[in-house]
Design a protein around this motif. Sequence first.
Motif, short mmCIF file in Angstrom:
data_model
loop_
_atom_site.label_atom_id
_atom_site.label_comp_id
_atom_site.label_asym_id
_atom_site.label_seq_id
_atom_site.Cartn_x
_atom_site.Cartn_y
_atom_site.Cartn_z
N ARG A 222 0.85 -1.16 0.00
CA ARG A 222 -0.14 -0.09 0.01
C ARG A 222 0.96 1.04 0.11
O ARG A 222 0.56 2.31 -0.47
N LYS A 223 1.88 1.06 0.81
CA LYS A 223 2.86 2.08 0.70
C LYS A 223 4.49 1.35 0.60
O LYS A 223 4.39 0.24 1.07
N ILE A 224 5.29 2.00 0.10
CA ILE A 224 6.53 1.53 -0.17
C ILE A 224 7.66 2.49 0.67
O ILE A 224 7.69 3.62 0.40
N VAL A 225 8.54 1.68 1.48
CA VAL A 225 9.80 2.51 2.19
C VAL A 225 10.83 2.20 1.39
O VAL A 225 11.13 0.97 1.25
N MET A 226 11.46 3.28 1.07
CA MET A 226 12.83 3.07 0.42
C MET A 226 13.82 3.37 1.31
O MET A 226 14.16 4.66 1.70
N LEU A 227 14.54 2.70 1.50
CA LEU A 227 15.87 2.93 2.40
C LEU A 227 17.11 3.20 1.50
O LEU A 227 17.05 2.65 0.42
N THR A 228 18.21 3.97 1.93
CA THR A 228 19.49 4.15 1.21
C THR A 228 20.49 3.62 2.10
O THR A 228 20.60 3.73 3.24
N ALA A 229 21.71 3.17 1.26
CA ALA A 229 22.92 2.80 1.70
C ALA A 229 23.75 4.00 2.59
O ALA A 229 24.13 3.69 3.50
N ALA A 230 23.34 5.27 2.00
CA ALA A 230 23.81 6.29 2.58
C ALA A 230 23.09 6.83 3.53
O ALA A 230 21.80 6.50 3.52
N ALA A 231 23.58 7.43 4.92
CA ALA A 231 22.70 8.02 5.84
C ALA A 231 21.77 9.10 5.28
O ALA A 231 22.06 9.91 4.32
N ARG A 264 12.13 3.48 -10.04
CA ARG A 264 13.66 3.21 -10.48
C ARG A 264 14.27 4.72 -10.79
O ARG A 264 15.38 4.67 -10.26
N ARG A 265 13.63 5.62 -10.81
CA ARG A 265 14.11 7.15 -10.97
C ARG A 265 14.82 7.46 -9.49
O ARG A 265 16.01 7.99 -9.75
N ILE A 266 13.87 7.25 -8.76
CA ILE A 266 14.31 7.60 -7.54
C ILE A 266 15.52 6.81 -6.75
O ILE A 266 16.34 7.36 -6.08
N MET A 267 15.45 5.57 -7.01
CA MET A 267 16.63 4.55 -6.78
C MET A 267 17.86 5.25 -7.47
O MET A 267 19.10 5.11 -6.77
N ARG A 268 17.81 5.56 -8.73
CA ARG A 268 19.08 5.98 -9.36
C ARG A 268 19.61 7.32 -8.82
O ARG A 268 20.62 7.61 -8.50
N GLU A 269 18.63 8.40 -8.27
CA GLU A 269 19.10 9.49 -7.95
C GLU A 269 19.37 9.40 -6.39
O GLU A 269 20.24 10.27 -6.14
N ARG A 270 19.22 8.30 -5.85
CA ARG A 270 19.59 7.82 -4.13
C ARG A 270 20.86 7.11 -4.04
O ARG A 270 21.10 6.56 -3.24
N ARG A 271 21.33 6.71 -5.27
CA ARG A 271 22.54 5.75 -5.16
C ARG A 271 23.83 6.38 -4.22
O ARG A 271 24.01 7.72 -4.29
#
Length: 271
Positions: A222-231, A264-271
């Motif tokens: 229902r919602k997607i939580v996206m974590l990043t490797a960087a703080a 996918r766009r957000i994931m690329r931007e947050r690498r």
Amino acid sequence: MEKGVVIDSRHTAEKEGQGLVARALTVDYGEGPVLGPLDLDLPERGIYTVLGPSGSGKSTLLRAAAGLLPDFGGSLSYGGRPIGSAGVAGADIRIGLVPQNYGLLPWQTAIANVRTALKIARPDESRARRGAAALRWLALTGLSGLEGRYPRALSGGQQQRVAIARAFAIRPDLLLLDEPFSALDAVTREDLQRLLLESWRQQPSTMLFVTHDVEEAILLGRKIVMLTAAAGPPVLIDNEAVFSLADEDKRDHDAFHEQTRHIRRIMRERR
């Protein structure tokens, strides 16, 4: 569909009701933080899929929510009740966990693994009722006829399905799944995705579902939580436009394809 909506998670609980709440949650194994600091508000009775690259702390978040990491920094609670105190989840919080290694007891058969979990989680229910529930969930996960096998006599995918049956059978308040369908073939995976959604609709719980698969995250959450490797803060993405569709229509709908591109766009931007 308009571009996916990114929600400020700090205000979500106030609007929809308190569920799983993290405040400045940090986990450090001695070589620097592996998670956090993290703030999250995930209202009760929702399915939240968790995406992120390796090292972003997805599995660590689940372990903390399961009450398995008592030494984390910050706070974590469910329904206003703390998780992690004295190394265990609150006694009145019923938690189901499907870890990546399945977590089956090797000396017990498939049905005994499920019955043991039910005995712990549902001690007031009769033995007959617990046995019937174990059989039902093993059948629903495609394991009819294999109830008497020990884990060593089951394939990896079959062991994974026993773990899933066990987690669903206890009817948890908080259900934590760590890539639960990763060892399954495509057809079985899709069948269990549908079963998960049908079961949730019949018996809504708060579900945190870790996956590395963007499409799976969109199909189930229902919602997607996206974590990043960087703080940095997590991104909470609204997925109601896809979640509200009939299961059989999701993959072909424009909303699904637009959300896939957006994430996918957000994931690329947050690498």
